[in-house]
Design a protein around this motif. Structure first.
Motif, PDB file in Angstrom:
ATOM      1  N   UNK A 175       3.963  80.333 -12.230  1.00 34.36           N
ATOM      2  CA  UNK A 175       2.648  79.853 -12.166  1.00 34.36           C
ATOM      3  C   UNK A 175       2.480  78.811 -13.186  1.00 34.36           C
ATOM      4  N   UNK A 176       2.846  79.174 -14.614  1.00 37.39           N
ATOM      5  CA  UNK A 176       2.952  78.476 -15.563  1.00 37.39           C
ATOM      6  C   UNK A 176       3.899  77.151 -15.594  1.00 37.39           C
ATOM      7  N   UNK A 177       5.080  77.334 -15.168  1.00 33.65           N
ATOM      8  CA  UNK A 177       6.033  76.090 -14.530  1.00 33.65           C
ATOM      9  C   UNK A 177       5.157  75.343 -13.887  1.00 33.65           C
ATOM     10  N   UNK A 178       4.829  75.742 -12.671  1.00 37.91           N
ATOM     11  CA  UNK A 178       3.871  74.827 -11.855  1.00 37.91           C
ATOM     12  C   UNK A 178       2.869  74.067 -12.705  1.00 37.91           C
ATOM     13  N   UNK A 179       2.273  74.843 -13.658  1.00 39.41           N
ATOM     14  CA  UNK A 179       1.039  73.927 -14.171  1.00 39.41           C
ATOM     15  C   UNK A 179       1.612  72.999 -15.239  1.00 39.41           C
ATOM     16  N   UNK A 180       2.814  73.042 -15.813  1.00 40.42           N
ATOM     17  CA  UNK A 180       3.762  72.166 -16.663  1.00 40.42           C
ATOM     18  C   UNK A 180       3.907  71.048 -15.650  1.00 40.42           C
ATOM     19  N   UNK A 181       4.572  71.124 -14.495  1.00 40.23           N
ATOM     20  CA  UNK A 181       4.798  70.135 -13.712  1.00 40.23           C
ATOM     21  C   UNK A 181       3.694  69.170 -13.116  1.00 40.23           C
ATOM     22  N   UNK A 182       2.397  69.952 -12.748  1.00 35.89           N
ATOM     23  CA  UNK A 182       1.423  69.207 -12.703  1.00 35.89           C
ATOM     24  C   UNK A 182       0.571  68.386 -13.567  1.00 35.89           C
ATOM     25  N   UNK A 183       0.755  69.095 -14.895  1.00 33.57           N
ATOM     26  CA  UNK A 183       0.242  68.218 -16.032  1.00 33.57           C
ATOM     27  C   UNK A 183       1.070  67.016 -16.380  1.00 33.57           C
ATOM     28  N   UNK A 184       2.374  67.032 -16.086  1.00 32.64           N
ATOM     29  CA  UNK A 184       3.153  65.776 -16.330  1.00 32.64           C
ATOM     30  C   UNK A 184       2.944  65.066 -15.403  1.00 32.64           C
ATOM     31  N   UNK A 185       2.877  65.378 -13.868  1.00 35.12           N
ATOM     32  CA  UNK A 185       2.375  64.412 -13.053  1.00 35.12           C
ATOM     33  C   UNK A 185       1.189  63.649 -13.222  1.00 35.12           C
ATOM     34  N   UNK A 186       0.243  64.594 -13.884  1.00 34.73           N
ATOM     35  CA  UNK A 186      -1.019  63.708 -14.319  1.00 34.73           C
ATOM     36  C   UNK A 186      -0.745  62.712 -15.222  1.00 34.73           C
ATOM     37  N   UNK A 187      -0.319  63.065 -16.438  1.00 37.11           N
ATOM     38  CA  UNK A 187       0.110  62.211 -17.364  1.00 37.11           C
ATOM     39  C   UNK A 187       0.797  61.046 -16.881  1.00 37.11           C
ATOM     40  N   UNK A 188       1.908  61.086 -15.710  1.00 38.50           N
ATOM     41  CA  UNK A 188       2.521  60.038 -15.552  1.00 38.50           C
ATOM     42  C   UNK A 188       1.930  59.172 -14.551  1.00 38.50           C
ATOM     43  N   UNK A 189       0.729  59.752 -13.967  1.00 38.38           N
ATOM     44  CA  UNK A 189       0.063  59.124 -12.744  1.00 38.38           C
ATOM     45  C   UNK A 189       0.637  59.096 -11.468  1.00 38.38           C
ATOM     46  N   UNK A 190       1.309  60.252 -11.276  1.00 40.30           N
ATOM     47  CA  UNK A 190       2.169  60.374 -10.113  1.00 40.30           C
ATOM     48  C   UNK A 190       1.875  61.897  -9.381  1.00 40.30           C
ATOM     49  N   UNK A 191       2.621  62.038  -8.345  1.00 42.91           N
ATOM     50  CA  UNK A 191       2.286  63.407  -7.677  1.00 42.91           C
ATOM     51  C   UNK A 191       3.522  64.394  -8.173  1.00 42.91           C
ATOM     52  N   UNK A 192       3.273  65.799  -7.822  1.00 41.50           N
ATOM     53  CA  UNK A 192       4.440  66.689  -7.879  1.00 41.50           C
ATOM     54  C   UNK A 192       5.559  66.480  -7.648  1.00 41.50           C
ATOM     55  N   UNK A 193       5.620  66.010  -6.339  1.00 41.77           N
ATOM     56  CA  UNK A 193       6.954  65.896  -5.782  1.00 41.77           C
ATOM     57  C   UNK A 193       7.957  64.770  -6.486  1.00 41.77           C
ATOM     58  N   UNK A 194       7.322  63.714  -6.976  1.00 44.28           N
ATOM     59  CA  UNK A 194       7.875  62.796  -7.825  1.00 44.28           C
ATOM     60  C   UNK A 194       8.570  63.302  -9.148  1.00 44.28           C
ATOM     61  N   UNK A 195       7.838  64.145  -9.809  1.00 45.89           N
ATOM     62  CA  UNK A 195       8.269  64.923 -11.001  1.00 45.89           C
ATOM     63  C   UNK A 195       9.274  65.861 -10.803  1.00 45.89           C
ATOM     64  N   UNK A 196       8.984  66.704  -9.464  1.00 46.31           N
ATOM     65  CA  UNK A 196      10.236  67.661  -9.017  1.00 46.31           C
ATOM     66  C   UNK A 196      11.387  67.043  -8.911  1.00 46.31           C
ATOM     67  N   UNK A 197      11.396  65.817  -8.277  1.00 47.36           N
ATOM     68  CA  UNK A 197      12.720  65.116  -7.974  1.00 47.36           C
ATOM     69  C   UNK A 197      13.444  64.864  -9.294  1.00 47.36           C
ATOM     70  N   UNK A 198      12.627  64.555 -10.483  1.00 43.79           N
ATOM     71  CA  UNK A 198      13.444  64.147 -11.717  1.00 43.79           C
ATOM     72  C   UNK A 198      13.696  65.374 -12.369  1.00 43.79           C
ATOM     73  N   UNK A 199      13.283  66.374 -12.143  1.00 39.82           N
ATOM     74  CA  UNK A 199      13.718  67.671 -12.714  1.00 39.82           C
ATOM     75  C   UNK A 199      14.884  68.104 -12.038  1.00 39.82           C
ATOM     76  N   UNK A 200      15.068  68.078 -10.763  1.00 42.95           N
ATOM     77  CA  UNK A 200      16.190  68.389 -10.267  1.00 42.95           C
ATOM     78  C   UNK A 200      17.373  67.511 -10.214  1.00 42.95           C
ATOM     79  N   UNK A 201      17.099  66.081 -10.500  1.00 46.23           N
ATOM     80  CA  UNK A 201      17.926  65.269 -10.793  1.00 46.23           C
ATOM     81  C   UNK A 201      18.513  65.481 -12.307  1.00 46.23           C
TER      82      UNK A 201
END
Lengths: 236, 243
Positions: free
Chosen positions: B201-227
């Motif tokens: 749950x906290x990990x998802x919050x980290x990803x969401x917060x990062x998406x917010x700060x980067x002005x993008x969606x969670x899918x885009x941040x997830x792709x960066x993490x996986x890469x």
């Protein structure tokens, strides 16, 4: 013995979507709309009653109501066969219909119909009833008519199921559990990929291998991996 | 506006279901059921586009279909921000509408959506095939005047859509398009769990917060993490130069 008719049971049942509605009225109108959308002459719907017998639920005309009742009474006919086999039934032409169902087939032909189609009401692999479609012409329904008929059958199934809130809740629950289980496995794949420095496909193989070795489920192994990953911080 | 009263009258209910059914029967061989349900919803209710999202809460949220990029963004934005009409519709189990021309209870959502997408009208209806919410159908248009926006109709349609989805076994097959995209988010959550030693749950919050700060969606941040282009395990998040 005079069990409560299904229509009454359904009308009395409570559920989110139709508790305040008259189910048979809704279904009758839906079948009428369906008949005109499909360009067919009549429709009838039989369903499994709580005591596992079949019962006429609704029909678009009195004539069809009699035909459906006869099928149920004789335990013979396209609708009965469709329900039993849980697969569609088609009979084209008077002679075919009469030969296949000596009693109800004869009545169907005498009522002026040249073809019958029946579609099963299926819910998660189980037949709950069948929708009968009657046409004066002896032609088969074309592809788009069949798709439309299937959609109306499915919608009838949904309307009927709205009255069985307990079944429905169990299905929502099991769907939810399955979705959550899937989520845990994907998260564990990611955690393992990071911890072991492998790709996610390999991580999944590791999960499956461990599940086989421990004689447990992949979901359980996935849950354990996540718990371990939260305890040990391995980054950098 | 919310509605808990009677649905449409019987004559209309049958006509609405028949219209929905005809919509669902269209393009059977071309589109998966969720997409046909979205299209049928718009056919009957009106609007420019619609999205169906299952289980609005983390972690089992899954957007099954979005008919266009605007509604996809409206959906993604609400996920990142954790607020909006969809959230309120899911938790209150009532139809929630938002007219972005006027102030709304969701300041971040409204200002971002207004800026990026314009002064839209958004209607979120919970799918309640039983007594709990299964997910949300969201529809949008230029203004409520354009489509009438009857909340009673929205609720009735959303319940029917939810019931139709429950009968759809394919929701649980692994090759469903939306799930293929979404499973990457879950894998990324797992990687962040391992990177930081925190709960999913906290990990998802980290990803969401990062998406917010980067002005993008969670899918885009997830792709960066996986890469492995984005790793949170160092002092702060480090993004390797993607170029």
């Amino acid at each position: 013995m005079n069990p409560k008719p299904t229509s009454q049971v359904l009308a009395e049942a409570t559920a989110a979507m139709v508790d305040r509605h008259d189910v048979t009225d809704l279904l009758t109108r839906l079948l009428r709309d369906g008949s005109s959308s499909l360009g067919v002459d009549a429709m009838g719907l039989i369903v499994q009653a709580p005591d596992d017998t079949l019962e006429l639920l609704v029909s678009t005309s009195h004539r069809v109501a009699e035909l459906e009742a006869l099928q149920v009474g004789q335990d013979e006919g396209p609708c009965v066969e469709c329900y039993r086999s849980a697969s569609p039934v088609v009979a084209l032409g008077a002679s075919v219909i009469q030969l296949r169902w000596p009693v109800s087939g004869e009545a169907i032909v005498r009522a002026g119909f040249g073809a019958v189609h029946a579609f099963p009401l299926v819910w998660h692999g189980r037949a709950l009833g069948a929708l009968n479609i009657f046409t004066q012409s002896d032609a088969a329904l074309d592809e788009s008519q069949r798709e439309m008929a299937q959609a109306f059958t499915d919608m009838s199934t949904i309307v009927i199921l709205q009255t069985q809130s307990i079944d429905q809740r169990q299905i929502t629950e099991s769907l939810r559990e399955a979705l959550l289980g899937r989520v845990v496995i994907e998260q564990a794949k990611g955690a393992l990929a990071h911890l072991q420095g492998v790709d996610t496909a390999t991580a999944y193989e590791l999960l499956v291998t461990e599940a086989v070795q421990r004689a447990t489920s992949v979901t359980q192994v996935a849950q354990d991996v996540l718990t371990r990953a939260q305890r040990q911080r391995t980054g950098s | 506006m919310t509605n808990d009263g009677l649905g449409p009258d019987p004559r209309h209910r049958a006509a609405i279901l028949a219209a929905l059914t005809r919509g669902i029967a269209r393009d059977v061989d071309r589109l998966p059921l969720p997409a046909r349900l979205c299209n049928a919803f718009v056919d009957v209710f009106g609007g420019a586009g619609a999205a169906i999202t299952l289980g609005y809460h983390q972690p089992d949220r899954l957007t099954l279909c979005a008919t266009d990029p605007t509604v996809a963004r409206l959906d993604g934005l609400q996920e990142v921000l954790g607020e909006g009409p969809g959230w309120d519709a899911f938790t209150s189990r009532r139809v929630v509408t938002a007219d972005l021309r006027h102030p709304t209870p969701w300041e971040h959502f409204s200002s971002t959506a207004r800026q990026e997408l314009g002064e839209l009208w958004v209607c979120a209806a919970p799918m309640r095939p039983d007594d709990r919410a299964l997910g949300v159908v969201m529809v949008y248009d230029e203004s409520p005047e354009a489509i009438g926006g009857d909340p009673v109709l929205a609720q009735f349609l959303a319940d029917a859509v939810g019931a139709a989805l429950l009968g759809h076994d394919a929701l649980l097959t692994d090759d469903v398009g939306p799930w293929v995209v979404r499973q990457q988010v879950h894998q990324a959550v797992g990687m962040v769990v391992a990177q930081l030693g925190i709960s999913p749950v906290d990990a998802m919050a980290v990803i969401r917060a990062h998406a917010y700060s980067q002005d993008t969606d969670v899918e885009a941040i997830a792709a960066l993490v996986l890469d492995r282009a984005l790793d949170f395990s160092d002092a702060g998040p480090t993004t390797k130069d993607p170029a």
